[in-house]
Write a protein that holds these residues in place. Structure first.
Motif, PDB file in Angstrom:
ATOM      1  N   THR A   7      42.936  39.635  38.114  1.00 50.13           N
ATOM      2  CA  THR A   7      43.718  40.941  38.043  1.00 50.13           C
ATOM      3  C   THR A   7      43.049  42.115  37.971  1.00 50.13           C
ATOM      4  OG1 THR A   7      45.420  39.607  37.179  1.00 50.13           O
ATOM      5  CG2 THR A   7      45.766  41.939  36.990  1.00 50.13           C
ATOM      6  N   GLU A   8      41.764  42.067  37.164  1.00 51.77           N
ATOM      7  CA  GLU A   8      40.967  43.276  36.944  1.00 51.77           C
ATOM      8  C   GLU A   8      40.137  43.689  38.227  1.00 51.77           C
ATOM      9  OE1 GLU A   8      40.322  42.713  32.126  1.00 51.77           O
ATOM     10  OE2 GLU A   8      38.891  41.886  33.276  1.00 51.77           O
ATOM     11  N   GLU A   9      39.760  42.346  38.821  1.00 50.71           N
ATOM     12  CA  GLU A   9      39.095  42.763  40.106  1.00 50.71           C
ATOM     13  C   GLU A   9      40.019  43.566  41.042  1.00 50.71           C
ATOM     14  OE1 GLU A   9      35.679  42.687  40.903  1.00 50.71           O
ATOM     15  OE2 GLU A   9      35.963  42.560  38.798  1.00 50.71           O
ATOM     16  N   ARG A  10      41.063  42.873  41.058  1.00 47.41           N
ATOM     17  CA  ARG A  10      42.249  43.612  42.026  1.00 47.41           C
ATOM     18  C   ARG A  10      42.586  45.165  41.808  1.00 47.41           C
ATOM     19  NH1 ARG A  10      44.710  38.340  41.662  1.00 47.41           N
ATOM     20  NH2 ARG A  10      46.250  39.151  40.289  1.00 47.41           N
ATOM     21  N   GLU A  11      42.618  45.203  40.418  1.00 45.02           N
ATOM     22  CA  GLU A  11      42.889  46.805  40.185  1.00 45.02           C
ATOM     23  C   GLU A  11      41.640  47.471  40.950  1.00 45.02           C
ATOM     24  OE1 GLU A  11      44.771  46.245  35.852  1.00 45.02           O
ATOM     25  OE2 GLU A  11      43.122  47.268  35.911  1.00 45.02           O
ATOM     26  N   LYS A  12      40.289  47.198  40.679  1.00 49.53           N
ATOM     27  CA  LYS A  12      39.156  47.895  40.992  1.00 49.53           C
ATOM     28  C   LYS A  12      39.185  48.032  42.578  1.00 49.53           C
ATOM     29  CE  LYS A  12      36.178  46.118  37.288  1.00 49.53           C
ATOM     30  NZ  LYS A  12      35.159  45.260  37.005  1.00 49.53           N
ATOM     31  N   ALA A  13      39.688  47.044  43.458  1.00 53.66           N
ATOM     32  CA  ALA A  13      39.612  47.223  44.653  1.00 53.66           C
ATOM     33  C   ALA A  13      40.899  47.951  45.047  1.00 53.66           C
ATOM     34  CB  ALA A  13      40.024  45.774  45.380  1.00 53.66           C
ATOM     35  N   TYR A  14      41.990  48.173  44.535  1.00 49.73           N
ATOM     36  CA  TYR A  14      43.032  48.575  45.051  1.00 49.73           C
ATOM     37  C   TYR A  14      43.605  49.953  44.489  1.00 49.73           C
ATOM     38  CZ  TYR A  14      48.177  49.540  46.123  1.00 49.73           C
ATOM     39  OH  TYR A  14      49.327  49.967  46.408  1.00 49.73           O
ATOM     40  N   ALA A  19      42.704  56.469  38.801  1.00 49.16           N
ATOM     41  CA  ALA A  19      43.612  55.301  37.945  1.00 49.16           C
ATOM     42  C   ALA A  19      42.751  54.949  36.767  1.00 49.16           C
ATOM     43  CB  ALA A  19      44.165  54.216  38.775  1.00 49.16           C
ATOM     44  N   CYS A  20      43.438  54.772  35.727  1.00 49.90           N
ATOM     45  CA  CYS A  20      42.728  53.932  34.406  1.00 49.90           C
ATOM     46  C   CYS A  20      42.525  52.599  34.668  1.00 49.90           C
ATOM     47  CB  CYS A  20      43.483  54.681  33.343  1.00 49.90           C
ATOM     48  SG  CYS A  20      42.769  54.071  31.563  1.00 49.90           S
ATOM     49  N   GLN A  91      53.092  53.367  40.924  1.00 51.13           N
ATOM     50  CA  GLN A  91      52.883  52.649  41.968  1.00 51.13           C
ATOM     51  C   GLN A  91      52.520  53.200  43.250  1.00 51.13           C
ATOM     52  OE1 GLN A  91      56.073  49.936  43.581  1.00 51.13           O
ATOM     53  NE2 GLN A  91      54.883  48.377  42.452  1.00 51.13           N
ATOM     54  N   ALA A  92      53.239  54.178  43.456  1.00 47.69           N
ATOM     55  CA  ALA A  92      53.320  55.139  44.948  1.00 47.69           C
ATOM     56  C   ALA A  92      51.976  55.775  44.606  1.00 47.69           C
ATOM     57  CB  ALA A  92      54.266  56.126  44.866  1.00 47.69           C
ATOM     58  N   LEU A  93      51.375  56.062  43.679  1.00 46.58           N
ATOM     59  CA  LEU A  93      50.115  57.019  43.587  1.00 46.58           C
ATOM     60  C   LEU A  93      48.827  55.730  43.227  1.00 46.58           C
ATOM     61  CD1 LEU A  93      51.217  60.062  41.460  1.00 46.58           C
ATOM     62  CD2 LEU A  93      50.948  60.020  43.836  1.00 46.58           C
ATOM     63  N   ASN A  96      47.656  53.166  37.364  1.00 49.30           N
ATOM     64  CA  ASN A  96      47.864  51.794  36.575  1.00 49.30           C
ATOM     65  C   ASN A  96      49.073  51.507  36.147  1.00 49.30           C
ATOM     66  OD1 ASN A  96      47.701  49.558  34.692  1.00 49.30           O
ATOM     67  ND2 ASN A  96      45.469  50.044  34.636  1.00 49.30           N
ATOM     68  N   GLU A  97      50.166  50.836  36.791  1.00 50.67           N
ATOM     69  CA  GLU A  97      51.499  50.718  36.487  1.00 50.67           C
ATOM     70  C   GLU A  97      51.764  49.984  34.950  1.00 50.67           C
ATOM     71  OE1 GLU A  97      55.360  48.600  38.438  1.00 50.67           O
ATOM     72  OE2 GLU A  97      53.465  48.744  39.518  1.00 50.67           O
TER      73      GLU A  97
END
Length: 334
Positions: A7-14, A19-20, A91-93, A96-97
């Protein structure tokens, strides 16, 4: 890799560069082992959701004291509406939801019974003053779990502390919640006021022409405006026209609902209840739960701090029950 790490890797990619990231947190006051499924901000959201102070929000006033009807907002429904607006914007921006949701869920945990009327009284009576945003942080840092607190991340606590108009959140997610709080309460308070029949003249055209005449239209206008003017930017902002209209309608609400409306006629009585309870417990601390006294003694804080902690955590119904128990005579029975 664990599910959390994926999940953390997906955050970095997306997520946006602004974002924080969960991996970039400043951490918790008390270090602890990571969860193998949830990143840190998801854990914070869950901790708030399962807390006692969150459940008590259901029985705390938003604007209308003890409204007779099933559809008026309370502090819990307000919190959920803030969370939903904040999630939509983040989410639109591509922010970090989970962080925004955790901040939104926790932003009013320290609110008093009877809404801002209770807050005003405690602020006047307590020598150190009383601000609900600061109390919300105190709840998650200290009061929950009998002095252990929830041990939330720095970013969530910062967002909770700075959600008021005068605050300066350190993350864009915190800024989103700050705006979402206003967007939510302006719109749902208009809806409740119209339902109560205390806005027969409606909202001035100078605002509805810009923002819309229904909740749906106004939410759509405000949210789209924030997304449009904040996309791929290191800031969260609105256009001058929409922000001016929002501030104008907010002033209108303060003048016609929050201070001078029929819905506020009972606030004086509510303030009296809080003041009487404060003075009673200040003079009879033995009548308070021991945990509040022990916490303040351990921290070398004054008794008034414990009294504020106890009263601010009460629901409307609990405050009234304690008032009746202490001050209203009971019929004698043989």
């Amino acid at each position: 890799m664990t599910i959390r790490e994926m999940t953390e890797e997906r955050e970095k990619a997306y997520l946006s560069e602004y974002a924080c990231l969960s991996t970039a947190t400043r951490g918790r006051e008390v270090p602890e082992a990571e969860c193998d499924i949830r990143p840190v901000f998801q854990r914070d959201r869950d901790r708030i959701l399962h807390s006692k102070s969150f459940r008590r929000l259901e029985h705390k006033t938003q604007v209308f004291l003890s409204p007779q009807g099933d559809h008026y907002r309370n502090r819990l429904t307000h919190t959920l509406e803030v969370s939903q607006v904040a999630r939509t914007i983040t989410q639109a921006l591509r922010l970090n939801e989970s962080l925004a949701e955790a901040i939104a869920m926790g932003h009013d945990l320290g609110h008093t019974p009877f809404g801002h009327a209770g807050e005003r009284v405690l602020n006047q009576l307590h020598p150190e003053g009383f601000v609900h945003s600061e109390q919300s942080v105190r709840v998650v840092e200290l009061l929950e779990k009998k002095g252990k607190g929830l041990n939330l991340t720095w970013e969530v606590r910062d967002g909770i502390l700075n959600h008021r108009t005068a605050g300066h959140p350190s993350t864009l997610e915190g800024r989103v919640v700050q705006l979402s709080d206003k967007i939510a309460y302006i719109n749902h308070d208009i809806d409740d006021a119209e339902r109560a029949g205390i806005l027969p003249q409606g909202i001035p055209r100078e605002y509805t022409d810009v923002l819309g005449t229904t909740i749906r239209e106004r939410l759509n206008t405000m949210i789209h405006d924030i997304v449009t003017h904040s996309k791929d930017q290191p800031r969260i902002c609105m256009s001058e026209e929409i922000e001016a209209a929002m501030q104008g309608i907010r002033r209108f609400m303060f003048e016609n609902i929050y201070t001078h409306s029929a819905a506020k006629a009972e606030e004086g009585k509510a303030e009296h209840v809080i003041a009487e309870l404060y003075n009673f417990y200040l003079n009879h601390p033995e009548k308070m739960p021991l945990e509040y006294l022990e916490l303040t003694e351990q921290r070398n804080e004054p008794l008034s701090r414990a009294v504020c902690d106890f009263i601010s955590g009460m629901t409307d119904q609990y405050a009234m029950a304690r008032y009746y128990e202490i001050f209203v005579p009971k019929f004698w029975q043989q």
